[in-house]
Write a protein that holds these residues in place. Structure first.
Motif, short mmCIF file in Angstrom:
data_model
loop_
_atom_site.label_atom_id
_atom_site.label_comp_id
_atom_site.label_asym_id
_atom_site.label_seq_id
_atom_site.Cartn_x
_atom_site.Cartn_y
_atom_site.Cartn_z
N ARG A 9 111.80 41.64 29.83
CA ARG A 9 111.85 42.94 29.15
C ARG A 9 111.74 44.09 30.16
O ARG A 9 112.61 44.99 30.18
N GLY A 26 102.57 55.69 29.37
CA GLY A 26 101.92 54.53 28.75
C GLY A 26 102.12 53.30 29.60
O GLY A 26 102.55 52.25 29.15
N HIS A 29 99.31 48.56 33.17
CA HIS A 29 99.20 47.81 34.43
C HIS A 29 100.07 48.38 35.56
O HIS A 29 99.97 47.97 36.71
N GLU A 49 98.88 58.01 31.45
CA GLU A 49 98.13 57.12 30.55
C GLU A 49 97.15 57.94 29.72
O GLU A 49 96.52 58.86 30.20
N ASN A 51 94.72 56.35 27.59
CA ASN A 51 93.43 55.68 27.32
C ASN A 51 92.73 55.26 28.61
O ASN A 51 93.38 54.85 29.58
N PRO A 54 93.42 51.44 30.26
CA PRO A 54 94.72 51.35 30.93
C PRO A 54 94.89 52.35 32.08
O PRO A 54 95.55 52.05 33.08
N ASN A 77 98.39 62.82 27.28
CA ASN A 77 99.10 62.34 26.09
C ASN A 77 100.61 62.54 26.26
O ASN A 77 101.08 63.68 26.36
N GLY A 78 101.35 61.46 26.31
CA GLY A 78 102.81 61.55 26.34
C GLY A 78 103.33 62.36 27.51
O GLY A 78 102.99 62.13 28.68
N THR A 93 107.65 52.01 27.49
CA THR A 93 107.88 50.61 27.10
C THR A 93 106.66 50.07 26.37
O THR A 93 105.53 50.48 26.62
N GLY A 94 106.92 49.14 25.45
CA GLY A 94 105.85 48.41 24.80
C GLY A 94 105.10 49.16 23.74
O GLY A 94 103.99 48.78 23.36
C1 LIG Z 1 101.20 48.04 24.81
S1 LIG Z 1 100.89 49.03 26.20
C2 LIG Z 1 102.40 48.87 27.12
C3 LIG Z 1 102.15 48.82 28.58
C4 LIG Z 1 103.42 48.77 29.43
N1 LIG Z 1 104.18 49.99 29.29
C5 LIG Z 1 104.28 47.58 29.08
O1 LIG Z 1 105.34 47.76 28.48
O2 LIG Z 1 103.90 46.45 29.38
C6 LIG Z 1 101.01 50.68 25.60
C7 LIG Z 1 100.32 51.65 26.52
O3 LIG Z 1 100.65 52.96 26.13
C8 LIG Z 1 99.51 53.79 26.22
N2 LIG Z 1 99.74 54.92 25.32
C9 LIG Z 1 99.84 54.90 23.97
N3 LIG Z 1 100.10 56.13 23.49
C10 LIG Z 1 100.20 56.94 24.57
C11 LIG Z 1 100.46 58.33 24.74
N4 LIG Z 1 100.66 59.13 23.68
N5 LIG Z 1 100.49 58.83 25.99
C12 LIG Z 1 100.27 58.05 27.06
N6 LIG Z 1 100.00 56.73 26.97
C13 LIG Z 1 99.97 56.19 25.74
C14 LIG Z 1 98.36 52.87 25.83
O4 LIG Z 1 97.13 53.32 26.36
C15 LIG Z 1 98.80 51.54 26.46
O5 LIG Z 1 98.32 51.41 27.77
#
Ligand SMILES: C[S@@+](CC[C@H](N)C(=O)[O-])C[C@H]1O[C@@H](n2cnc3c(N)ncnc32)[C@H](O)[C@@H]1O
Length: 236
Positions: A9, A26, A29, A49, A51, A54, A77-78, A93-94
Motif C-alpha cells: 500500500r 498523519g 511511524h 501529526e 496525536n 504517533p 491538525n491536518g 494514508t491510512g
Molecule cells: C491509521 S494511522 C496511519 C499511519 C500512516 N499514515 C500509514 O498509512 O500507515 C492514522 C494517523 O493519522 C493521524 N491523524 C488523524 N487525524 C489527523 C489530523 N487531522 N491531522 C494530523 N494527523 C492526523 C493519527 O494520529 C494517526 O497517526
C-alpha cells in the motif's frame, strides 16, 4: 537505521510521489516520508501529526533514520501547520476518506491548496473523487494495492476545466470504482466489481440503497466486459 520495507500500500503511494518538498499528514511511524527521502523521490519533507503517541513515534523514527535535517516533524491538525504555498505536494494514508476530505477542505479555506495530493483512504474513495471534481483537481493516477483488503491509491493534481478522466464513462461507476482503473481494466478492480455484484444482488430490493449500489456495480461490469481484452494483440 533501517526501517521495515514499505508494505504494498505505501509502496504504491511512494511510486506516485515526486516533489521537491512534500508533506505527509498523519504519518505515525514516518515510514513513507523516510522512504521518499532515502529513495530520492523528495528533497525535503514535513510530517504533520495530531496525536501525541504517533507524533513521538514519527520524531523517534526520523531521528533513528538520521534525517532530522531533511524531515521536519510538526504537531497539528491536518494542513493547519502548513503556510499557503509552502508545500507543493501532500499525502495522506491510512485514514477514512471523509476525514481526508475534511482536512483538504479546511486547508483550502486557509488557501493551503497543494499542486498535488496523493491519498490512500481505507474505505470508499468516492468522496475524495467528488472533492477533486469540485475543488479544481484532476485525477492523474489510480492504483489498487493488496493488503488486509484492497486499498485504493489516488493522485490528484490542480488543473483547469472538467477532468478528462471521466469522459465517456458511466458517471456513477467511475465515481465509485475509479475512471482510470476502469479504463485500464485493472485485474483487482474486476475482482472487486464481481464481488460487489455477488454481495449486493440478494440485498437489492427496489428502493433500498443496495439497489443503487448494485446498479452502479452492474454498470461498471458492463463497461469492463465491453472493453477489448488486454491480451488482444499480444503475441504468444
Ligand atoms: C491509521 S494511522 C496511519 C499511519 C500512516 N499514515 C500509514 O498509512 O500507515 C492514522 C494517523 O493519522 C493521524 N491523524 C488523524 N487525524 C489527523 C489530523 N487531522 N491531522 C494530523 N494527523 C492526523 C493519527 O494520529 C494517526 O497517526
Amino acid at each position: 537505521m533501517t526501517l521495515p520495507a514499505l508494505d504494498a500500500r505505501l509502496e504504491a503511494v511512494l511510486r506516485l510521489i515526486r516533489a521537491d518538498i512534500h508533506a505527509d499528514i498523519g504519518s505515525d511511524h514516518a515510514h513513507l516520508p523516510v522512504a521518499l527521502l532515502r529513495r530520492g523521490h523528495i528533497r525535503r519533507g514535513v510530517i504533520v501529526e495530531l496525536n501525541p503517541g504517533p507524533l513521538a513515534h514519527a520524531r523517534r523514527n526520523v531521528a533513528l533514520a538520521g534525517l532530522c535535517g531533511q524531515l521536519e516533524v510538526r504537531h497539528g491538525n491536518g494542513l493547519d501547520p502548513l503556510a499557503p504555498g509552502e508545500v507543493p505536494s501532500v499525502s495522506m494514508t491510512g485514514m477514512g476518506a471523509l476525514t481526508m476530505r475534511g482536512i483538504l477542505e479546511r486547508g483550502a479555506a486557509r488557501q493551503v491548496r497543494p499542486d498535488a495530493v496523493t491519498v490512500q483512504p481505507n474505505d470508499d474513495p468516492r468522496s475524495l473523487r467528488d472533492w477533486a471534481l469540485g475543488a479544481g483537481y484532476h485525477l492523474r493516477a489510480e492504483r489498487l494495492a493488496s493488503g488486509h483488503w484492497t486499498y485504493p491509491v489516488l493522485r490528484f493534481e490542480r488543473a483547469e476545466g472538467p477532468d478528462p478522466a471521466y469522459e465517456g464513462l458511466p458517471r456513477d461507476a467511475a465515481r465509485r470504482y475509479g475512471p482510470l482503473l476502469l479504463r485500464e481494466g485493472d485485474a483487482l478492480l474486476r475482482r472487486q466489481v464481481h464481488a460487489d455484484v455477488t454481495r449486493l444482488t440478494p440485498l437489492a430490493a427496489p428502493g433500498r440503497p443496495a439497489a443503487l449500489e448494485l446498479a452502479t456495480a452492474q454498470a461498471a461490469l458492463t463497461w469492463l466486459e465491453a472493453q477489448p481484452s488486454l491480451d488482444a494483440g499480444v503475441e504468444r
